[in-house]
Design an enzyme around this catalytic site. Structure first.
Site, short mmCIF file in Angstrom:
data_model
loop_
_atom_site.label_atom_id
_atom_site.label_comp_id
_atom_site.label_asym_id
_atom_site.label_seq_id
_atom_site.Cartn_x
_atom_site.Cartn_y
_atom_site.Cartn_z
N GLU A 1 -24.49 -22.91 15.95
CA GLU A 1 -23.06 -23.16 16.13
C GLU A 1 -22.21 -22.03 15.60
O GLU A 1 -21.16 -21.72 16.16
CB GLU A 1 -22.68 -24.49 15.46
CG GLU A 1 -23.32 -25.71 16.08
CD GLU A 1 -23.03 -25.83 17.57
OE1 GLU A 1 -21.88 -25.52 17.98
OE2 GLU A 1 -23.93 -26.23 18.32
N HIS B 1 -21.73 -19.45 18.29
CA HIS B 1 -20.62 -19.76 19.19
C HIS B 1 -19.28 -19.46 18.52
O HIS B 1 -18.40 -18.82 19.11
CB HIS B 1 -20.65 -21.25 19.55
CG HIS B 1 -21.78 -21.66 20.43
ND1 HIS B 1 -22.07 -21.05 21.63
CD2 HIS B 1 -22.70 -22.65 20.27
CE1 HIS B 1 -23.11 -21.65 22.19
NE2 HIS B 1 -23.53 -22.61 21.38
#
Length: 394
Positions: free
Chosen positions: A68, A71
């Protein structure tokens, strides 16, 4: 998705976990300690298996977080604000506040997570090879090998071409570049995601029925999540198209039914709660300033004998935990917060001007599909002091 616990910040990004993480981590530790580690490294004490299982599970959670962060950091590089990262049962979620500026940025943001996972798989595989060559023991090799395999699966699975998976975002970015129409690209990725979810559910059902393998249940749950999230993304695209230019003040319910902090629970229930369809109500002080929200659920916890002497201030959630909106904010910027809850107060110049509910958003969308722009005259940020007070109690 709301965070159950905050873990702190990484690179300035708030990190938290949903309660489901604790459930999946317990199941993961149990599976590692009782099946996977003993199967690859025999002869160790039970306590050793459990200890190593905790470490391996923690490394897996760190790998999810790294996915994550990939991202989030790329998104921030392209000027997209990151509100936070939440880890949950089926992975993680980066909350991005804004849209990528172009298709290339969208593509790189989507690819960043799987690239990190695949790189992690390579690192863990190299670690397992080094551990084996150095004689570190089969337990370390098994744990590192499992992490390599799982990260590889995570990276590859996320590249499947359907929203909300990273592969679906890759597909949307490519179609955006080809078609020059981002909304159409996202709708197409959403449709593919719904098909992919249905296929996963079917595969899980067949595994459960034909092979009598309970792991098919997890595949069905995963398929249901993919299909549901893909449908939600398709709905979001539709809302962005139909509600372009509509502001919160155009659709809010005004005047807003509310109570006062000094008002008794009994009086509020009798004069306001029973007469209005909401399940959550704003609570004001005597000067008309928003101080919190109170729900019917909280009110129901007050015994009937205590309702006369219990004030709304005693049972309301404080305003610092409450999301509020400005009437001039575009509705699509506020829609996720509204659709995730039940009611959001609208405040201008320090005064409650109305409330927005999921029903208000749905009504605005239906009117827009009829070619009608909703307008309740509340979009001007100067609008203030519009609310329907209950009886004041000094």
């Amino acid at each position: 998705m709301r965070q159950t616990a905050r873990l702190g910040r990484l690179a300035g990004i708030p990190i938290g976990v949903h309660w489901s993480v604790f459930v999946i981590m317990l199941l993961l530790v149990q599976g590692l300690a009782s099946v996977i580690l003993p199967g690859g490294a025999r002869g160790y004490a039970t306590a050793v298996y459990w200890g190593v299982a905790v470490v391996v599970a923690a490394l897996f959670l760190a790998a999810l977080l790294a996915h994550e962060l990939g991202h989030a950091l790329v998104a921030r590089h392209y000027g997209v604000r990151v509100r936070g990262i939440t880890l949950w049962m089926l992975g993680g979620m980066s909350e991005l506040d804004g849209e990528p500026p172009h298709a290339r940025a969208d593509l790189l943001i989507a690819l960043a997570g799987p690239v990190v996972s695949l790189a992690g798989a390579g690192v863990f595989a190299a670690g397992a090879a080094v551990a084996s060559a150095s004689g570190a023991g089969p337990l370390a090799v098994t744990g590192l090998a499992w992490l390599a395999v799982v990260n590889g699966i995570l990276g590859v699975f996320n590249l499947l071409p359907g929203a909300p998976l990273d592969g679906g975002r890759v597909l949307a970015a490519v179609l955006w570049w080809v078609w020059r129409d981002r909304a159409a690209a996202r709708r197409a990725a959403g449709r593919v995601g719904m098909v992919l979810g249905a296929l996963l559910i079917t595969a899980g059902l067949l595994e459960l029925l034909l092979a009598a393998n309970l792991s098919g249940l997890w595949l069905m749950v995963l398929g249901w999540f993919v299909a549901s999230a893909a449908r939600a993304e398709a709905t979001d695209v539709m809302l962005r198209k139909t509600l372009a230019g509509v502001r919160v003040g155009d659709v809010m319910t005004a005047p807003a039914a509310c109570g006062y902090s000094s008002q008794s629970v009994a009086d509020f229930v009798a004069t306001v709660a029973r007469r209005h369809p909401h399940r959550i109500f704003p609570v004001l002080d005597l000067d008309g300033r928003l101080v919190g929200l109170v729900s019917l659920t909280r009110l129901a916890k007050v015994s009937s004998t205590d309702r006369e002497r219990t004030r709304l201030a005693d049972v309301s959630a404080p305003v610092d935990r409450t999301r509020v909106l400005d009437p001039a904010v575009p509705l699509m910027d506020a829609a996720p917060a509204v659709l995730a809850g039940r009611l959001v107060p609208v405040v201008a110049n320090g005064r409650l001007t109305g409330v927005v509910t999921p029903g208000d958003v749905a009504r605005a969308n239906e009117l827009a599909q009829l070619g009608i722009t909703p307008d309740r005259g509340g979009g001007d940020a100067a609008t203030s002091g519009t609310y329907a007070p209950a009886n004041r109690h000094e």
